[in-house]
Design a protein around this motif. Structure first.
Motif, PDB file in Angstrom:
ATOM      1  N   GLY A  97       0.949  -1.240   0.088  1.00 44.30           N
ATOM      2  CA  GLY A  97      -0.026  -0.105   0.015  1.00 44.30           C
ATOM      3  C   GLY A  97       1.025   1.341   0.035  1.00 44.30           C
ATOM      4  N   ARG A  98       0.241   2.403   0.436  1.00 45.07           N
ATOM      5  CA  ARG A  98       0.928   3.791   0.372  1.00 45.07           C
ATOM      6  C   ARG A  98       1.651   3.663   1.771  1.00 45.07           C
ATOM      7  NH1 ARG A  98      -1.075   7.910  -3.126  1.00 45.07           N
ATOM      8  NH2 ARG A  98      -2.154   6.803  -4.853  1.00 45.07           N
ATOM      9  N   GLY A 110       1.650   1.358   4.734  1.00 46.68           N
ATOM     10  CA  GLY A 110       0.086   0.974   4.628  1.00 46.68           C
ATOM     11  C   GLY A 110       0.190  -0.432   3.770  1.00 46.68           C
ATOM     12  N   SER A 111      -1.250  -0.953   3.870  1.00 42.56           N
ATOM     13  CA  SER A 111      -1.331  -2.315   3.566  1.00 42.56           C
ATOM     14  C   SER A 111      -3.018  -2.255   3.148  1.00 42.56           C
ATOM     15  CB  SER A 111      -1.181  -3.439   4.387  1.00 42.56           C
ATOM     16  OG  SER A 111      -1.384  -4.584   3.547  1.00 42.56           O
ATOM     17  N   GLN A 112      -3.066  -2.704   1.722  1.00 41.17           N
ATOM     18  CA  GLN A 112      -4.416  -2.632   1.135  1.00 41.17           C
ATOM     19  C   GLN A 112      -4.733  -3.872   0.041  1.00 41.17           C
ATOM     20  OE1 GLN A 112      -7.893  -2.086  -1.257  1.00 41.17           O
ATOM     21  NE2 GLN A 112      -6.103  -1.646  -1.942  1.00 41.17           N
ATOM     22  N   PHE A 117      -6.427  -3.700   5.058  1.00 38.69           N
ATOM     23  CA  PHE A 117      -6.809  -2.372   5.137  1.00 38.69           C
ATOM     24  C   PHE A 117      -6.199  -1.579   6.177  1.00 38.69           C
ATOM     25  CE2 PHE A 117      -9.877   1.332   4.855  1.00 38.69           C
ATOM     26  CZ  PHE A 117      -9.518   1.832   3.552  1.00 38.69           C
ATOM     27  N   THR A 119      -3.077   0.908   8.235  1.00 33.30           N
ATOM     28  CA  THR A 119      -1.716   1.611   8.232  1.00 33.30           C
ATOM     29  C   THR A 119      -0.912   1.437   9.508  1.00 33.30           C
ATOM     30  OG1 THR A 119      -2.428   3.207   6.847  1.00 33.30           O
ATOM     31  CG2 THR A 119      -0.552   3.951   8.165  1.00 33.30           C
ATOM     32  N   HIS A 135      -6.288   2.918   5.394  1.00 32.62           N
ATOM     33  CA  HIS A 135      -5.050   3.153   4.358  1.00 32.62           C
ATOM     34  C   HIS A 135      -5.562   4.246   3.336  1.00 32.62           C
ATOM     35  CE1 HIS A 135      -3.892   2.178   0.382  1.00 32.62           C
ATOM     36  NE2 HIS A 135      -2.799   2.040   0.903  1.00 32.62           N
ATOM     37  N   GLU A 152      -9.393   2.913  -1.182  1.00 32.55           N
ATOM     38  CA  GLU A 152      -9.610   1.285  -1.023  1.00 32.55           C
ATOM     39  C   GLU A 152     -10.493   0.708  -2.364  1.00 32.55           C
ATOM     40  OE1 GLU A 152     -12.665  -1.457   1.703  1.00 32.55           O
ATOM     41  OE2 GLU A 152     -13.092   0.542   1.615  1.00 32.55           O
TER      42      GLU A 152
END
Length: 270
Positions: A97-98, A110-112, A117, A119, A135, A152
């Motif tokens: 993620g970001r 971050g993880s998505q 979902f 951070t 996230h 998302e």
């Protein structure tokens, strides 16, 4: 990973051992041939690609480098000592993620995807010190306060503008329609501006939303959103560049007030 001087001398070179990369919810994909399912072809090193979002972050004497399996988006972030190249720690495998710089030697990871979902905040020692159930494209002001629009992969949108509170809770801002979002920028008064769902949106320090401009436009290719002098905001949509005059102030001071979405994210500019 390697670090070089301005003259091209290699100060250190350190191999990265990615290790086993897996995550609950990731199903091995197969290829249907007739009535049989053939397993996915074996992993080869060429299929590991560098993460597309902020692939390399440097803060104080720490480096955060993310490597991702290009097949399924599962990756790990490695925290290295900038002076020696030694790996301090690494995150567990998770959907990529970001990310953001949260302070000296500190990072937001971050993880998505696949049900994830979140951070997490990681300190200089590489240990996770906080985690939020959100996230997005987060900004960090000079006081270390974190906020930004959630990102998302879900329609209709369930995302909101969120503030990540120190006690791991979330403070709700306005709900966000649409899907595609520019990276935000924060001005000196703490107001965040970004483009989403055909609208130029601003969220002030009290988490009140303001619509600065709107048009019927759902283009998916959205570029940077630099906050320029005199409150001007530039947005690139496909092959067009739109410039808006707004009441915003100059860009805020802080470790991550515009991410890679502003002119100051270009290391060639001082």
């Amino acid at each position: 990973m390697a670090r070089y001087t301005r003259d091209g001398e290699c100060l250190w070179s350190a191999p990265i051992a990615l290790g086993a990369v897996s995550f609950p919810g990731v199903v091995e994909m197969g290829v249907r041939t007739g009535w049989e399912i053939q397993p996915r072809r074996p992993w080869v090193p060429e299929e590991i690609g560098v993460d597309r979002w902020e692939p390399l972050l440097v803060s104080a004497d720490r480096v955060a480098a993310t490597f991702t399996d290009a097949r399924d988006g599962i990756g790990r972030t490695f925290f290295l000592n900038l002076d020696s190249g030694e790996t301090v720690s690494a995150t567990s495998p998770a959907p990529t993620g970001r990310k953001a710089i949260a302070g000296p030697g500190q990072f937001l990871i971050g993880s998505q995807g696949y049900g994830a979902f979140t951070t997490g905040r990681f300190g200089r020692d590489g240990a996770e010190t906080a985690r939020w159930a959100s996230h997005g494209a987060m900004l960090v002001d000079r006081n270390g306060r974190v906020s930004g629009p959630e990102l998302e992969n879900h329609l209709p949108s369930r995302s909101r503008f969120r503030r990540l509170a120190p006690d791991n809770t979330l403070v709700d801002g306005p709900a966000l329609t649409g899907y595609y979002t520019s990276h935000p920028a924060m001005d000196c008064e703490g107001t965040t501006v970004f483009w989403r769902d055909g609208k130029l949106l601003a969220v002030d320090t009290y988490l009140a939303g303001h619509e600065l401009f709107a048009m019927d436009d759902s283009r998916a290719v959205i570029g940077r959103a630099p906050l320029l002098s005199a409150g001007n905001v530039a947005i690139s949509l496909d092959n067009e560049v739109l410039v808006f005059r707004t009441p915003l102030g100059p860009l805020a001071e802080g470790p991550w007030t515009c991410g890679e979405g502003n002119l100051q994210g270009n290391p060639l500019l001082s």
